[in-house]
Design a protein around this motif. Sequence first.
Motif, mmCIF file in Angstrom:
data_model
loop_
_atom_site.group_PDB
_atom_site.id
_atom_site.type_symbol
_atom_site.label_atom_id
_atom_site.label_comp_id
_atom_site.label_asym_id
_atom_site.label_seq_id
_atom_site.Cartn_x
_atom_site.Cartn_y
_atom_site.Cartn_z
ATOM 1 N N ASP A 1 0.827 -1.201 0.000
ATOM 2 C CA ASP A 1 0.000 0.000 0.000
ATOM 3 C C ASP A 1 0.865 1.256 0.000
ATOM 4 O O ASP A 1 0.693 2.175 0.808
ATOM 5 C CB ASP A 1 -0.934 0.004 1.218
ATOM 6 N N LEU A 2 1.810 1.275 -0.943
ATOM 7 C CA LEU A 2 2.791 2.361 -0.997
ATOM 8 C C LEU A 2 2.741 3.103 -2.326
ATOM 9 O O LEU A 2 2.432 2.522 -3.374
ATOM 10 C CB LEU A 2 4.204 1.799 -0.828
ATOM 11 N N LYS A 3 3.077 4.371 -2.267
ATOM 12 C CA LYS A 3 3.427 5.158 -3.441
ATOM 13 C C LYS A 3 4.840 5.658 -3.218
ATOM 14 O O LYS A 3 5.126 6.273 -2.190
ATOM 15 C CB LYS A 3 2.472 6.331 -3.632
ATOM 16 N N GLN A 4 5.727 5.388 -4.152
ATOM 17 C CA GLN A 4 7.120 5.829 -4.033
ATOM 18 C C GLN A 4 7.486 6.643 -5.273
ATOM 19 O O GLN A 4 8.013 6.123 -6.241
ATOM 20 C CB GLN A 4 8.050 4.625 -3.863
ATOM 21 N N GLU A 5 7.179 7.917 -5.211
ATOM 22 C CA GLU A 5 7.464 8.819 -6.325
ATOM 23 C C GLU A 5 8.669 9.694 -6.046
ATOM 24 O O GLU A 5 9.040 10.529 -6.862
ATOM 25 C CB GLU A 5 6.218 9.667 -6.620
ATOM 26 N N GLU A 6 9.260 9.505 -4.863
ATOM 27 C CA GLU A 6 10.482 10.190 -4.478
ATOM 28 C C GLU A 6 11.170 9.326 -3.421
ATOM 29 O O GLU A 6 10.607 8.315 -2.977
ATOM 30 C CB GLU A 6 10.162 11.571 -3.899
ATOM 31 N N GLU A 7 12.381 9.697 -3.033
ATOM 32 C CA GLU A 7 13.094 8.940 -2.010
ATOM 33 C C GLU A 7 12.504 9.274 -0.641
ATOM 34 O O GLU A 7 12.729 10.356 -0.106
ATOM 35 C CB GLU A 7 14.595 9.256 -2.068
ATOM 36 N N LEU A 8 11.757 8.336 -0.092
ATOM 37 C CA LEU A 8 11.077 8.557 1.179
ATOM 38 C C LEU A 8 12.014 8.286 2.349
ATOM 39 O O LEU A 8 12.822 7.354 2.303
ATOM 40 C CB LEU A 8 9.845 7.656 1.271
ATOM 41 N N PRO A 9 11.925 9.065 3.416
ATOM 42 C CA PRO A 9 12.859 8.930 4.550
ATOM 43 C C PRO A 9 12.923 7.530 5.165
ATOM 44 O O PRO A 9 14.000 7.087 5.566
ATOM 45 C CB PRO A 9 12.332 9.956 5.557
ATOM 46 N N ASP A 10 11.808 6.812 5.220
ATOM 47 C CA ASP A 10 11.803 5.480 5.833
ATOM 48 C C ASP A 10 12.544 4.434 5.003
ATOM 49 O O ASP A 10 12.872 3.360 5.518
ATOM 50 C CB ASP A 10 10.366 4.994 6.053
ATOM 51 N N LYS B 1 30.427 17.605 5.025
ATOM 52 C CA LYS B 1 29.027 18.006 5.135
ATOM 53 C C LYS B 1 28.230 16.839 5.704
ATOM 54 O O LYS B 1 28.609 15.673 5.544
ATOM 55 C CB LYS B 1 28.456 18.461 3.787
ATOM 56 N N ASP B 2 27.139 17.155 6.364
ATOM 57 C CA ASP B 2 26.355 16.166 7.113
ATOM 58 C C ASP B 2 25.064 15.849 6.357
ATOM 59 O O ASP B 2 24.185 16.720 6.228
ATOM 60 C CB ASP B 2 26.028 16.731 8.495
ATOM 61 N N PRO B 3 24.921 14.613 5.848
ATOM 62 C CA PRO B 3 23.701 14.277 5.095
ATOM 63 C C PRO B 3 22.435 14.352 5.940
ATOM 64 O O PRO B 3 21.339 14.524 5.402
ATOM 65 C CB PRO B 3 23.963 12.847 4.622
ATOM 66 N N ARG B 4 22.584 14.245 7.258
ATOM 67 C CA ARG B 4 21.409 14.341 8.137
ATOM 68 C C ARG B 4 20.825 15.754 8.141
ATOM 69 O O ARG B 4 19.662 15.960 8.499
ATOM 70 C CB ARG B 4 21.793 13.954 9.563
ATOM 71 N N LYS B 5 21.647 16.732 7.748
ATOM 72 C CA LYS B 5 21.208 18.128 7.764
ATOM 73 C C LYS B 5 20.867 18.658 6.374
ATOM 74 O O LYS B 5 20.499 19.819 6.226
ATOM 75 C CB LYS B 5 22.288 19.006 8.396
ATOM 76 N N MET B 6 20.987 17.809 5.360
ATOM 77 C CA MET B 6 20.667 18.244 4.003
ATOM 78 C C MET B 6 19.157 18.385 3.828
ATOM 79 O O MET B 6 18.385 17.547 4.294
ATOM 80 C CB MET B 6 21.195 17.225 2.985
ATOM 81 N N GLU B 7 18.744 19.440 3.151
ATOM 82 C CA GLU B 7 17.323 19.646 2.903
ATOM 83 C C GLU B 7 16.773 18.582 1.973
ATOM 84 O O GLU B 7 15.652 18.091 2.157
ATOM 85 C CB GLU B 7 17.094 21.038 2.313
ATOM 86 N N ASN B 8 17.556 18.209 0.967
ATOM 87 C CA ASN B 8 17.132 17.162 0.028
ATOM 88 C C ASN B 8 18.343 16.303 -0.324
ATOM 89 O O ASN B 8 18.982 16.512 -1.351
ATOM 90 C CB ASN B 8 16.518 17.776 -1.231
ATOM 91 N N PRO B 9 18.679 15.322 0.516
ATOM 92 C CA PRO B 9 19.877 14.511 0.271
ATOM 93 C C PRO B 9 19.809 13.704 -1.018
ATOM 94 O O PRO B 9 20.849 13.279 -1.537
ATOM 95 C CB PRO B 9 19.944 13.599 1.494
#
Length: 372
Positions: free
Chosen positions: A193-202, A221-229
Amino acid sequence: MKLKIALFGLVLSIVSCNQATKETASEEPVATTTTEETTKTFKYWNWMSVGHKKSDSAYTAHFNKLKSKGIDAVLLNTGADPGLLKRLTPLATAAGLEVHAWMFTTNRPGDSIAQQHPDWYMVSRSGKSCFKKEERPYVGYYQWLSPSHPEARKHILSLVEGLAKVEGVASVHLDYIRYPDVYLPIGLLPKYDLKQEEELPDYDFDYSDASVNKFMALHHKDPRKMENPAIDIEWKNFRLNEIRSLVNEAYDIVHKHDKKLSAAVFPYPEMADHMVRQRWDKWNIDMVLPMIYYNFYNEELDWIGYATKQGVEDLQGKSTELHTGLYTPKLSNEDLKDAIQYAKDNGASGVAFFDDYHMTDEQFEIIKASKE
């Protein structure tokens, strides 16, 4: 590959992606013409899971059946147990089969050693750890170790070496040599029951301390702080290279023991890159077995030819062999015959079947007849 059924039932690796681009006229599989040379060299493989409970005589009977039906090589999933591999390899060899030691690599479900070390496991962008059952993506057996953690990597490579030391084994076969699925195959999305149209955080990994710290030491640079990694090419390339370097280390280990390295991979390199951070055309590896399970991607049968051809072309200039992986439970008798031919006609060195325990006598006869 019962785990592989799960894995492929999910599959996950086995797989995933936005709907693949339809072939253009210039990309259509070439016409079916099998040369005498292709018939002589084309190899037939079979993935199979094994255990301690079945007797030697039962395994001998099964190996003899596979050989009589045209199978040349077996990929044995012993759970990375060199003792069981040592027991079964002579039996398969005596039946005339080539033996390959199949192991789960970065995905290590039920690994008692790894489970003593929570920090070895991959972490999602949303902060969920593959160590915790309730936080694993998709299915409970997704227990992914970070290739960036030096002790986790050392553990994985020790398993590779243990299998490589077994006399009579032709290759160590890496499965799940990747990250968790960023995208599931389009045909599997409804199940979750998923839609994956972008890289989802989970489903975006690995944000573990080991991985982030190693990346920051390289790129500051820290990937955890990137707005859109997802659009940071260094972060993506870092993870591709972590898998690549792990494979290359495994390659050196198995060759030290006069063995070869093979791997089950996603359908073709660009797709594997997109779905699971796996760019297998850049690896040091002897053989790849891309799992071209066309129905998982809502594609048509001739996509087997397209994906085979794409992988073969991406490997040009390298000595790596490509053997097309086929998912037999979803293939009718006529489709199985055509699938084998698509692989042959588009440059594969062989075909690998998943899996024999669910194959019918009619399918075995088609396999045998295709060699004549």
